[in-house]
Design a protein around this motif. Structure first.
Motif, mmCIF file in Angstrom:
data_model
loop_
_atom_site.group_PDB
_atom_site.id
_atom_site.type_symbol
_atom_site.label_atom_id
_atom_site.label_comp_id
_atom_site.label_asym_id
_atom_site.label_seq_id
_atom_site.Cartn_x
_atom_site.Cartn_y
_atom_site.Cartn_z
ATOM 1 N N MET A 1 0.818 -1.241 -0.038
ATOM 2 C CA MET A 1 -0.012 0.018 0.076
ATOM 3 C C MET A 1 0.957 1.346 -0.083
ATOM 4 S SD MET A 1 -3.200 1.198 2.562
ATOM 5 C CE MET A 1 -4.407 0.392 1.366
ATOM 6 N N TRP A 2 1.998 1.265 0.735
ATOM 7 C CA TRP A 2 2.768 2.427 0.841
ATOM 8 C C TRP A 2 3.343 2.594 -0.613
ATOM 9 C CZ3 TRP A 2 3.241 6.900 3.026
ATOM 10 C CH2 TRP A 2 4.657 7.453 3.052
ATOM 11 N N GLU A 3 3.773 1.877 -1.197
ATOM 12 C CA GLU A 3 4.245 1.890 -2.597
ATOM 13 C C GLU A 3 3.519 2.720 -3.603
ATOM 14 O OE1 GLU A 3 7.716 1.500 -3.438
ATOM 15 O OE2 GLU A 3 7.860 0.904 -1.639
ATOM 16 N N GLU A 4 2.056 2.144 -3.398
ATOM 17 C CA GLU A 4 1.056 2.886 -4.226
ATOM 18 C C GLU A 4 1.006 4.068 -3.747
ATOM 19 O OE1 GLU A 4 -2.329 0.431 -4.347
ATOM 20 O OE2 GLU A 4 -1.431 -1.282 -4.588
ATOM 21 N N ALA A 5 0.982 4.745 -2.436
ATOM 22 C CA ALA A 5 0.752 5.875 -1.946
ATOM 23 C C ALA A 5 1.952 6.848 -2.558
ATOM 24 C CB ALA A 5 0.478 6.000 -0.196
ATOM 25 N N GLU A 7 3.285 7.157 -5.039
ATOM 26 C CA GLU A 7 2.986 7.654 -6.579
ATOM 27 C C GLU A 7 2.184 8.916 -6.590
ATOM 28 O OE1 GLU A 7 1.496 4.683 -9.042
ATOM 29 O OE2 GLU A 7 3.127 3.231 -8.339
ATOM 30 N N TYR A 8 1.234 8.984 -5.384
ATOM 31 C CA TYR A 8 0.266 10.029 -5.270
ATOM 32 C C TYR A 8 0.943 11.176 -4.401
ATOM 33 C CZ TYR A 8 -3.150 6.927 -7.047
ATOM 34 O OH TYR A 8 -3.750 5.922 -8.085
ATOM 35 N N ALA A 9 1.706 10.867 -3.246
ATOM 36 C CA ALA A 9 2.392 11.901 -2.449
ATOM 37 C C ALA A 9 3.593 12.663 -2.928
ATOM 38 C CB ALA A 9 2.562 10.876 -1.276
ATOM 39 N N LEU A 10 4.379 11.921 -3.655
ATOM 40 C CA LEU A 10 5.639 12.300 -4.049
ATOM 41 C C LEU A 10 5.605 12.857 -5.426
ATOM 42 C CD1 LEU A 10 8.043 9.658 -2.414
ATOM 43 C CD2 LEU A 10 7.305 11.981 -1.510
ATOM 44 N N PRO A 11 6.344 13.808 -5.821
ATOM 45 C CA PRO A 11 6.619 14.280 -7.195
ATOM 46 C C PRO A 11 7.267 13.143 -8.034
ATOM 47 C CG PRO A 11 8.023 15.272 -5.914
ATOM 48 C CD PRO A 11 7.289 14.626 -4.837
ATOM 49 N N PRO A 12 6.894 12.966 -9.450
ATOM 50 C CA PRO A 12 7.500 11.841 -10.082
ATOM 51 C C PRO A 12 8.927 11.662 -9.988
ATOM 52 C CG PRO A 12 5.832 13.250 -11.513
ATOM 53 C CD PRO A 12 6.028 13.904 -10.144
ATOM 54 N N GLU A 13 9.699 12.677 -9.983
ATOM 55 C CA GLU A 13 11.118 12.514 -9.731
ATOM 56 C C GLU A 13 11.647 11.824 -8.609
ATOM 57 O OE1 GLU A 13 10.371 16.816 -8.521
ATOM 58 O OE2 GLU A 13 9.740 15.460 -10.272
ATOM 59 N N ARG A 14 10.681 11.922 -7.477
ATOM 60 C CA ARG A 14 11.069 11.471 -6.270
ATOM 61 C C ARG A 14 10.595 10.117 -5.724
ATOM 62 N NH1 ARG A 14 14.662 13.989 -2.825
ATOM 63 N NH2 ARG A 14 14.339 16.518 -3.227
ATOM 64 N N ILE A 15 9.666 9.630 -6.529
ATOM 65 C CA ILE A 15 8.996 8.138 -6.209
ATOM 66 C C ILE A 15 9.821 7.111 -6.130
ATOM 67 C CG2 ILE A 15 7.532 6.449 -7.332
ATOM 68 C CD1 ILE A 15 5.963 8.895 -8.669
ATOM 69 N N SER A 17 12.938 7.518 -5.295
ATOM 70 C CA SER A 17 14.092 7.784 -4.462
ATOM 71 C C SER A 17 13.881 7.136 -3.000
ATOM 72 C CB SER A 17 14.310 9.475 -4.376
ATOM 73 O OG SER A 17 13.228 9.949 -3.383
ATOM 74 N N PRO A 18 15.033 7.330 -2.177
ATOM 75 C CA PRO A 18 14.894 6.909 -0.747
ATOM 76 C C PRO A 18 14.147 7.655 0.165
ATOM 77 C CG PRO A 18 17.395 7.688 -1.075
ATOM 78 C CD PRO A 18 16.531 7.780 -2.712
ATOM 79 N N LEU A 19 13.718 8.812 -0.348
ATOM 80 C CA LEU A 19 12.844 9.713 0.322
ATOM 81 C C LEU A 19 11.515 8.999 0.988
ATOM 82 C CD1 LEU A 19 12.344 12.608 1.473
ATOM 83 C CD2 LEU A 19 10.870 12.990 -0.701
ATOM 84 N N ALA A 20 11.438 8.974 2.126
ATOM 85 C CA ALA A 20 10.433 8.188 2.876
ATOM 86 C C ALA A 20 10.091 6.796 2.381
ATOM 87 C CB ALA A 20 9.050 8.969 2.505
ATOM 88 N N GLY A 21 11.246 5.971 2.322
ATOM 89 C CA GLY A 21 11.387 4.862 1.941
ATOM 90 C C GLY A 21 10.341 3.827 2.750
ATOM 91 N N ARG A 22 10.126 4.266 3.692
ATOM 92 C CA ARG A 22 9.251 3.279 4.848
ATOM 93 C C ARG A 22 8.276 4.445 5.561
ATOM 94 N NH1 ARG A 22 12.813 1.258 9.200
ATOM 95 N NH2 ARG A 22 13.708 3.400 8.771
#
Length: 85
Positions: A1-5, A7-15, A17-22
């Motif tokens: 679920m987090w991986e799907e979220a 895509e909606y929460a982060l800009p495309p270039e950050r999806i 990235s390690p940003l908010a990996g968990r």
């Protein structure tokens, strides 16, 4: 679920990235931001459900500029009391 979220929460270039990996990374980022904003450790601990000792032990290295601010407050208090030695 987090991986799907992501895509909606982060800009495309950050999806990818390690940003908010968990989701737990968001908690760390929040605590760090509050500490660096000057929120007292005890208040941060209360808000996140930890003891001040745990917060201090885990996050002591990420608090930027607080040593200088503390020194300035001490110097000001000494000057106000007339103790400039």
């Amino acid at each position: 679920m987090w991986e799907e979220a992501r895509e909606y929460a982060l800009p495309p270039e950050r999806i990818d990235s390690p940003l908010a990996g968990r989701p737990y990374n968001l908690r760390h980022a929040c605590i760090t931001r509050w500490l660096n904003a000057g929120v007292p450790i005890a208040a941060v601990a209360r808000r996140v459900g930890n003891s001040p000792e745990v917060i201090h032990r885990r996050y002591h290295g990420c608090i930027d500029g607080h040593e200088e601010a503390a020194n300035a407050k001490i110097a000001k208090a000494l000057e106000e009391e007339g103790d400039t030695s």
